[in-house]
Design a protein around this motif. Structure first.
Motif, PDB file in Angstrom:
ATOM      1  N   LEU A  75       7.838  -6.794  -3.831  1.00 31.44           N
ATOM      2  CA  LEU A  75       7.047  -5.982  -4.745  1.00 31.44           C
ATOM      3  C   LEU A  75       5.906  -5.250  -4.046  1.00 31.44           C
ATOM      4  O   LEU A  75       5.240  -4.426  -4.663  1.00 31.44           O
ATOM      5  CB  LEU A  75       6.503  -6.857  -5.882  1.00 31.44           C
ATOM      6  CG  LEU A  75       7.565  -7.608  -6.687  1.00 31.44           C
ATOM      7  CD1 LEU A  75       6.930  -8.414  -7.804  1.00 31.44           C
ATOM      8  CD2 LEU A  75       8.628  -6.661  -7.225  1.00 31.44           C
ATOM      9  N   ASN A  76       5.687  -5.524  -2.769  1.00 39.94           N
ATOM     10  CA  ASN A  76       4.713  -4.781  -1.968  1.00 39.94           C
ATOM     11  C   ASN A  76       5.425  -3.885  -0.955  1.00 39.94           C
ATOM     12  O   ASN A  76       4.839  -3.500   0.053  1.00 39.94           O
ATOM     13  CB  ASN A  76       3.762  -5.740  -1.227  1.00 39.94           C
ATOM     14  CG  ASN A  76       2.499  -6.003  -1.991  1.00 39.94           C
ATOM     15  OD1 ASN A  76       2.126  -5.246  -2.872  1.00 39.94           O
ATOM     16  ND2 ASN A  76       1.824  -7.084  -1.661  1.00 39.94           N
ATOM     17  N   GLU A  77       6.650  -3.520  -1.226  1.00 40.07           N
ATOM     18  CA  GLU A  77       7.433  -2.689  -0.302  1.00 40.07           C
ATOM     19  C   GLU A  77       6.647  -1.444   0.104  1.00 40.07           C
ATOM     20  O   GLU A  77       6.177  -0.685  -0.737  1.00 40.07           O
ATOM     21  CB  GLU A  77       8.743  -2.254  -0.961  1.00 40.07           C
ATOM     22  CG  GLU A  77       9.589  -1.348  -0.089  1.00 40.07           C
ATOM     23  CD  GLU A  77      10.807  -0.803  -0.802  1.00 40.07           C
ATOM     24  OE1 GLU A  77      11.393   0.152  -0.282  1.00 40.07           O
ATOM     25  OE2 GLU A  77      11.174  -1.307  -1.873  1.00 40.07           O
ATOM     26  N   GLY A  78       6.492  -1.275   1.417  1.00 39.26           N
ATOM     27  CA  GLY A  78       5.823  -0.098   1.945  1.00 39.26           C
ATOM     28  C   GLY A  78       4.308  -0.158   1.898  1.00 39.26           C
ATOM     29  O   GLY A  78       3.636   0.760   2.337  1.00 39.26           O
ATOM     30  N   ALA A  79       3.741  -1.224   1.361  1.00 33.83           N
ATOM     31  CA  ALA A  79       2.289  -1.399   1.305  1.00 33.83           C
ATOM     32  C   ALA A  79       1.923  -2.605   2.155  1.00 33.83           C
ATOM     33  O   ALA A  79       2.735  -3.491   2.369  1.00 33.83           O
ATOM     34  CB  ALA A  79       1.829  -1.616  -0.139  1.00 33.83           C
ATOM     35  N   GLU A  80       0.710  -2.638   2.628  1.00 34.54           N
ATOM     36  CA  GLU A  80       0.235  -3.830   3.325  1.00 34.54           C
ATOM     37  C   GLU A  80       0.078  -4.940   2.301  1.00 34.54           C
ATOM     38  O   GLU A  80      -0.059  -4.690   1.114  1.00 34.54           O
ATOM     39  CB  GLU A  80      -1.108  -3.531   3.988  1.00 34.54           C
ATOM     40  CG  GLU A  80      -1.043  -2.441   5.040  1.00 34.54           C
ATOM     41  CD  GLU A  80      -0.201  -2.817   6.241  1.00 34.54           C
ATOM     42  OE1 GLU A  80      -0.231  -3.991   6.653  1.00 34.54           O
ATOM     43  OE2 GLU A  80       0.494  -1.935   6.749  1.00 34.54           O
ATOM     44  N   GLY A  81       0.071  -6.151   2.745  1.00 36.38           N
ATOM     45  CA  GLY A  81      -0.168  -7.250   1.809  1.00 36.38           C
ATOM     46  C   GLY A  81       0.872  -8.335   1.929  1.00 36.38           C
ATOM     47  O   GLY A  81       1.700  -8.355   2.837  1.00 36.38           O
ATOM     48  N   LYS A  82       0.836  -9.236   0.989  1.00 37.98           N
ATOM     49  CA  LYS A  82       1.742 -10.376   0.954  1.00 37.98           C
ATOM     50  C   LYS A  82       3.160  -9.928   0.588  1.00 37.98           C
ATOM     51  O   LYS A  82       3.363  -8.874   0.003  1.00 37.98           O
ATOM     52  CB  LYS A  82       1.258 -11.403  -0.072  1.00 37.98           C
ATOM     53  CG  LYS A  82      -0.130 -11.931   0.174  1.00 37.98           C
ATOM     54  CD  LYS A  82      -0.177 -12.825   1.381  1.00 37.98           C
ATOM     55  CE  LYS A  82      -1.555 -13.440   1.555  1.00 37.98           C
ATOM     56  NZ  LYS A  82      -1.630 -14.259   2.753  1.00 37.98           N
ATOM     57  N   TRP A  83       4.130 -10.760   0.915  1.00 35.12           N
ATOM     58  CA  TRP A  83       5.492 -10.592   0.431  1.00 35.12           C
ATOM     59  C   TRP A  83       5.507 -11.200  -0.963  1.00 35.12           C
ATOM     60  O   TRP A  83       5.135 -12.360  -1.132  1.00 35.12           O
ATOM     61  CB  TRP A  83       6.474 -11.310   1.345  1.00 35.12           C
ATOM     62  CG  TRP A  83       6.505 -10.728   2.731  1.00 35.12           C
ATOM     63  CD1 TRP A  83       5.666 -11.007   3.768  1.00 35.12           C
ATOM     64  CD2 TRP A  83       7.420  -9.759   3.217  1.00 35.12           C
ATOM     65  NE1 TRP A  83       5.999 -10.272   4.869  1.00 35.12           N
ATOM     66  CE2 TRP A  83       7.083  -9.496   4.562  1.00 35.12           C
ATOM     67  CE3 TRP A  83       8.496  -9.078   2.653  1.00 35.12           C
ATOM     68  CZ2 TRP A  83       7.778  -8.578   5.341  1.00 35.12           C
ATOM     69  CZ3 TRP A  83       9.191  -8.181   3.430  1.00 35.12           C
ATOM     70  CH2 TRP A  83       8.829  -7.932   4.753  1.00 35.12           C
ATOM     71  N   ILE A  84       5.901 -10.413  -1.960  1.00 32.72           N
ATOM     72  CA  ILE A  84       5.821 -10.853  -3.352  1.00 32.72           C
ATOM     73  C   ILE A  84       7.160 -10.600  -4.029  1.00 32.72           C
ATOM     74  O   ILE A  84       7.732  -9.510  -3.893  1.00 32.72           O
ATOM     75  CB  ILE A  84       4.695 -10.112  -4.101  1.00 32.72           C
ATOM     76  CG1 ILE A  84       3.362 -10.362  -3.395  1.00 32.72           C
ATOM     77  CG2 ILE A  84       4.629 -10.543  -5.562  1.00 32.72           C
ATOM     78  CD1 ILE A  84       2.198  -9.586  -3.975  1.00 32.72           C
ATOM     79  N   TYR A  85       7.645 -11.597  -4.775  1.00 33.14           N
ATOM     80  CA  TYR A  85       8.957 -11.494  -5.426  1.00 33.14           C
ATOM     81  C   TYR A  85       8.900 -12.052  -6.845  1.00 33.14           C
ATOM     82  O   TYR A  85       8.206 -13.029  -7.115  1.00 33.14           O
ATOM     83  CB  TYR A  85      10.006 -12.301  -4.652  1.00 33.14           C
ATOM     84  CG  TYR A  85      10.200 -11.826  -3.239  1.00 33.14           C
ATOM     85  CD1 TYR A  85      11.118 -10.827  -2.948  1.00 33.14           C
ATOM     86  CD2 TYR A  85       9.469 -12.382  -2.199  1.00 33.14           C
ATOM     87  CE1 TYR A  85      11.298 -10.376  -1.644  1.00 33.14           C
ATOM     88  CE2 TYR A  85       9.643 -11.939  -0.889  1.00 33.14           C
ATOM     89  CZ  TYR A  85      10.548 -10.933  -0.629  1.00 33.14           C
ATOM     90  OH  TYR A  85      10.711 -10.498   0.656  1.00 33.14           O
ATOM     91  N   PHE A  86       9.675 -11.431  -7.738  1.00 34.80           N
ATOM     92  CA  PHE A  86       9.932 -12.028  -9.043  1.00 34.80           C
ATOM     93  C   PHE A  86      10.983 -13.112  -8.872  1.00 34.80           C
ATOM     94  O   PHE A  86      11.892 -12.988  -8.043  1.00 34.80           O
ATOM     95  CB  PHE A  86      10.500 -11.000 -10.028  1.00 34.80           C
ATOM     96  CG  PHE A  86       9.515  -9.986 -10.527  1.00 34.80           C
ATOM     97  CD1 PHE A  86       8.313 -10.371 -11.098  1.00 34.80           C
ATOM     98  CD2 PHE A  86       9.814  -8.637 -10.462  1.00 34.80           C
ATOM     99  CE1 PHE A  86       7.421  -9.432 -11.584  1.00 34.80           C
ATOM    100  CE2 PHE A  86       8.931  -7.686 -10.950  1.00 34.80           C
ATOM    101  CZ  PHE A  86       7.726  -8.078 -11.509  1.00 34.80           C
TER     102      PHE A  86
END
Length: 138
Positions: A75-86
């Motif tokens: 859910l952060n594809e292409g942005a900096e940050g954590k790896w986030i998933y539903f």
């Protein structure tokens, strides 16, 4: 009564026939890909989703909690940050999820209206931008 039968993450202007696409960009203010929660509402599905949760970590190798299925789209594809998933669960002690939505605000105190359950993980964790939360209603 309708219940959520399936959840996917759509990119850009992508739509899927029969699915509702929430209008809030999951990367709002953080850069990265334009991502949207899309879900299928079905009348009396035989195996509806009974819970939506969010997992996050420092690598894409994080696993779904026991009894859950990971929706394998960061859910952060292409942005900096954590790896986030539903992650979704079918069955279990809770009744079916009847509706989903995304809320966004300028603080971690952003809350949905009465009757909605906010999943307490900021979908922009570590990437800046708006505070974004998934919400479900049973």
């Amino acid at each position: 009564m309708k219940a959520v039968n399936n959840v996917v993450v759509t990119v850009g202007g992508q739509t899927i026939p029969g699915y509702t696409r929430d209008p809030i960009d999951l990367n709002w203010g953080a850069g990265g890909a334009y991502l949207y929660l899309s879900y299928e509402l079905v009348e009396n599905p035989p195996n509806p989703i009974t819970d939506l949760t969010v997992i996050w970590g420092d690598s894409p190798d994080i696993s779904a909690p026991a009894g859950y299925e990971k929706i394998n789209h960061d859910l952060n594809e292409g942005a900096e940050g954590k790896w986030i998933y539903f992650c979704i669960r079918r069955g279990g002690p809770d009744g079916p999820v009847r509706d989903l939505k995304i809320i966004a605000g300028d603080s971690a105190d952003t809350q949905p209206e009465a009757g909605w359950e906010r999943i307490p993980v900021d979908l922009n964790a570590g990437s800046g931008g708006k505070f974004i939360y998934a919400c479900q209603r049973r």
